[in-house]
Design a protein around this motif. Structure first.
Motif, PDB file in Angstrom:
ATOM      1  N   GLY A 113      44.057 -34.550 -30.293  1.00 39.35           N
ATOM      2  CA  GLY A 113      43.941 -35.930 -29.851  1.00 39.35           C
ATOM      3  C   GLY A 113      44.768 -36.234 -28.615  1.00 39.35           C
ATOM      4  N   ARG A 114      45.233 -35.187 -27.928  1.00 38.66           N
ATOM      5  CA  ARG A 114      46.047 -35.373 -26.724  1.00 38.66           C
ATOM      6  C   ARG A 114      45.381 -34.687 -25.538  1.00 38.66           C
ATOM      7  NH1 ARG A 114      50.012 -33.895 -30.487  1.00 38.66           N
ATOM      8  NH2 ARG A 114      50.113 -31.810 -29.570  1.00 38.66           N
ATOM      9  N   ALA A 115      45.703 -35.177 -24.352  1.00 39.74           N
ATOM     10  CA  ALA A 115      45.136 -34.605 -23.139  1.00 39.74           C
ATOM     11  C   ALA A 115      45.618 -33.177 -22.953  1.00 39.74           C
ATOM     12  CB  ALA A 115      45.509 -35.461 -21.933  1.00 39.74           C
ATOM     13  N   GLN A 116      44.764 -32.322 -22.418  1.00 38.13           N
ATOM     14  CA  GLN A 116      45.098 -30.931 -22.143  1.00 38.13           C
ATOM     15  C   GLN A 116      44.871 -30.669 -20.655  1.00 38.13           C
ATOM     16  OE1 GLN A 116      46.360 -28.594 -24.267  1.00 38.13           O
ATOM     17  NE2 GLN A 116      46.508 -30.215 -25.811  1.00 38.13           N
ATOM     18  N   PRO A 117      45.939 -30.409 -19.903  1.00 36.33           N
ATOM     19  CA  PRO A 117      45.745 -30.166 -18.467  1.00 36.33           C
ATOM     20  C   PRO A 117      45.167 -28.783 -18.214  1.00 36.33           C
ATOM     21  CG  PRO A 117      48.047 -29.904 -19.057  1.00 36.33           C
ATOM     22  CD  PRO A 117      47.352 -30.387 -20.301  1.00 36.33           C
ATOM     23  N   TRP A 177      46.542 -18.904 -12.686  1.00 34.78           N
ATOM     24  CA  TRP A 177      46.948 -18.514 -14.042  1.00 34.78           C
ATOM     25  C   TRP A 177      45.733 -18.560 -14.961  1.00 34.78           C
ATOM     26  CZ3 TRP A 177      51.975 -17.357 -15.851  1.00 34.78           C
ATOM     27  CH2 TRP A 177      52.978 -17.415 -14.868  1.00 34.78           C
ATOM     28  N   PRO A 178      45.726 -17.712 -16.012  1.00 29.98           N
ATOM     29  CA  PRO A 178      44.601 -17.755 -16.962  1.00 29.98           C
ATOM     30  C   PRO A 178      44.636 -19.042 -17.784  1.00 29.98           C
ATOM     31  CG  PRO A 178      46.306 -16.247 -17.750  1.00 29.98           C
ATOM     32  CD  PRO A 178      46.714 -16.656 -16.364  1.00 29.98           C
ATOM     33  N   GLY A 179      43.473 -19.524 -18.145  1.00 26.89           N
ATOM     34  CA  GLY A 179      43.377 -20.743 -18.945  1.00 26.89           C
ATOM     35  C   GLY A 179      42.225 -21.609 -18.485  1.00 26.89           C
ATOM     36  N   ALA A 180      42.184 -22.812 -19.031  1.00 25.58           N
ATOM     37  CA  ALA A 180      41.081 -23.729 -18.721  1.00 25.58           C
ATOM     38  C   ALA A 180      41.111 -24.118 -17.246  1.00 25.58           C
ATOM     39  CB  ALA A 180      41.169 -24.970 -19.597  1.00 25.58           C
ATOM     40  N   SER A 181      39.924 -24.230 -16.664  1.00 24.30           N
ATOM     41  CA  SER A 181      39.816 -24.639 -15.262  1.00 24.30           C
ATOM     42  C   SER A 181      39.662 -26.140 -15.111  1.00 24.30           C
ATOM     43  CB  SER A 181      38.614 -23.937 -14.618  1.00 24.30           C
ATOM     44  OG  SER A 181      37.402 -24.339 -15.254  1.00 24.30           O
ATOM     45  N   GLN A 182      39.561 -26.871 -16.245  1.00 26.84           N
ATOM     46  CA  GLN A 182      39.350 -28.317 -16.206  1.00 26.84           C
ATOM     47  C   GLN A 182      40.405 -29.031 -17.035  1.00 26.84           C
ATOM     48  OE1 GLN A 182      34.703 -29.149 -15.623  1.00 26.84           O
ATOM     49  NE2 GLN A 182      35.198 -28.489 -17.679  1.00 26.84           N
ATOM     50  N   ASP A 183      40.694 -30.273 -16.651  1.00 34.09           N
ATOM     51  CA  ASP A 183      41.527 -31.153 -17.473  1.00 34.09           C
ATOM     52  C   ASP A 183      40.654 -31.766 -18.563  1.00 34.09           C
ATOM     53  OD1 ASP A 183      43.654 -30.656 -15.804  1.00 34.09           O
ATOM     54  OD2 ASP A 183      43.336 -32.441 -14.583  1.00 34.09           O
ATOM     55  N   TYR A 184      41.228 -31.974 -19.759  1.00 40.84           N
ATOM     56  CA  TYR A 184      40.490 -32.576 -20.868  1.00 40.84           C
ATOM     57  C   TYR A 184      41.249 -33.799 -21.370  1.00 40.84           C
ATOM     58  CZ  TYR A 184      37.461 -28.566 -20.809  1.00 40.84           C
ATOM     59  OH  TYR A 184      36.556 -27.614 -20.408  1.00 40.84           O
TER      60      TYR A 184
END
Length: 495
Positions: A206-210, A216-223
């Motif tokens: 339920g929190r934003a994920q940058p 760096w490896p990881g998501a390419s988008q903010d959620y």
């Protein structure tokens, strides 16, 4: 996720002063160099007070072009160039004369002030422009969301607005469908594994994920979570870039709240529609009970009374009386059968039915219905004028029931004679049934144009309602025009 404890955030963050950029530094260097060349060429012709003014122009243009910090850097560069090239002793940073020290100090103060003021004005103008663009997107999104009439349409409109604010890829996701997206702009069907993990963390926590840092490896988008009840939704958007990042981040959070409100509005509309359908079902049940009470009780009472009389007084009744009682039983039984048929047809029409269509002749259907009506009301005169019509695709039994109901309505409630005509106008076939009476009330005429099929509370019987419903399931309509009921159907090609 419910948005509990949410605080309204200001749409306009504090104005951030733009830092120095490579392009701004190059422009500042060029401007200071041009000012130095102008002073060098014209120093023999210019008074001593003019060179600082020329350098001030360079500072002002640089600050207005590139912002606060670049303006200050240009002021410092201009100060050093003036000291090095045009203050005795030249080509050093030493100052020999006291009045030159005062001149340079005043120039540095004025240049710094001019650069800072012009830079601040530039940065504030940029912030105001960015805020106006953001507000325009949000206002357009609010209007678009208000016009959405379905959840899918609303999500599609929301993700387009999100893409405008993020200036890149935008998606809307929920947990059950991951890694597939609910909506995306530009079109996208499935998230990468890293982005799906980021979206899942956002939805579960339920929190934003940058997004992960560049490289760096990881998501390419903010959620970002969309605050609403029920199944959680999350916005995903490209990493925000540029000097107005804070402004657009606030706008995206505001858009998420607008989407949550719009989803709640749709949910409320759905609940209202369900409540309205339940009210209509209650009205339907009331209409059925009224019809049963009015239309079935009288023939049943007549049949029961006549049968009881025949059973108890059969031997004491003259033959004429027995014949009258038997005729009454037959007549009321026929009326009862007609009422039950209308009830069954109304029940069928109230559901999604599949018509057993076949090629039929509308004039043949009308003649068969008229024959039935004449048997029930032999004393009522009927006039017909049937034109040659093409065949239509229809369910013959239903269509005959509709025409019979209209003829019987005219015979029972109108004034003789009953008139029945048929005609073709373009691709529409029309059967009109009228009489010499004034016709139905204004309320009934309005009801014929309205969507509800069930009769109004003041209507008695289901005949007109059945005829209206049969016309609609055949892609036609029943209306009142030119003193008659008009049953219109689309013409078909001759088989």
């Amino acid at each position: 996720m419910a948005a509990e404890g949410h605080k309204t955030r200001p749409l306009a963050p504090p104005v951030l002063l733009r830092g120095p950029t490579l392009s701004g530094g190059l422009i500042a260097g060029v401007l200071v160099g041009l000012a130095a060349l102008v002073v060098w060429w014209l120093q023999a012709l210019l008074p001593d007070t003019t060179p600082p003014l020329i350098f001030l122009i360079a500072v002002l243009v640089s600050a207005a072009r590139s912002g606060f910090w670049t303006g200050l850097a240009t002021a410092a560069a201009a100060f050093l160039v003036m000291n090095f090239l045009f203050t005795e002793p030249v080509f050093t940073l030493h100052v020999a004369q006291p009045h030159d020290i005062v001149t340079l100090a005043v120039f540095l103060a004025v240049a710094g002030l001019v650069g800072s003021l012009a830079g601040r004005l530039r940065d504030r103008a940029e912030a105001a422009r960015a805020q106006a663009e953001t507000l325009a997107v949000l206002a357009g999104a609010a209007a678009q969301l208000a016009e959405a009439d379905s959840r899918a349409d609303l999500l599609a409109r929301a993700v387009r607005a999100l893409a405008d604010l993020a200036q890149g890829q935008a998606v809307l996701v929920d947990l059950p469908h991951l890694p597939h997206v609910l909506a995306a702009h530009p079109p996208l069907t499935e998230l990468s594994a890293a982005d799906a993990q980021g979206a899942e963390r956002c939805l579960r926590s339920g929190r934003a994920q940058p997004a992960a840092a560049e490289g760096w490896p990881g998501a390419s988008q903010d959620y970002l979570i969309v605050p609403q009840g029920g199944a959680a939704l999350a916005f995903g958007h490209a990493r925000l870039m540029g000097h107005d990042t804070a402004q657009r981040a606030i706008a995206i959070a505001t858009l998420a709240e607008q989407v949550a409100l719009a989803l709640r509005r749709l949910e409320a509309s759905t609940q209202e529609a369900l409540a309205r359908q339940e009210a209509e079902r209650e009205a339907t049940r009331a209409a059925l009970l009224t019809s049963l009470s009015h239309d079935l009780r009288t023939p049943l009472a007549t049949i029961l009374g006549a049968a009881t009389t025949l059973n108890e007084l059969h031997d004491g009744l003259p033959p004429a009386a027995r014949t009258d009682l038997l005729a009454a039983i037959a007549e009321e039984a026929d009326r009862l059968n007609s009422h039950v048929t209308n009830l069954l047809q109304m029940t069928r029409l109230s559901r999604e039915i599949v018509l057993r269509r076949d090629w039929v002749d509308l004039n043949d259907i009308a003649s068969a219905a008229l024959t039935r009506a004449r048997r029930a009301h032999p004393a009522v005169p009927c006039l017909t004028n049937l034109a040659d019509l093409p065949m239509v695709r229809a369910e013959a039994g239903l269509l005959e029931q509709a025409v019979f109901n209209l003829i019987e309505n005219a015979m029972k409630h109108g004034l003789p004679p009953v008139r029945m005509t048929s005609r073709q106008s373009g691709q529409t076939l029309t059967l009109t049934i009228g009489d010499a009476g004034p016709g139905p009330s204004a309320q009934v005429r309005d009801w014929l144009k309205a969507a509800p099929m069930w009769p109004m509370p003041e209507q008695r019987g289901l005949g007109l309602a059945v005829a209206k419903g049969i016309a609609r399931v055949h892609d036609g309509q029943l209306h009142w025009a030119e003193g008659a009921f008009c049953l219109s159907l689309p013409a078909g090609e001759r088989p």
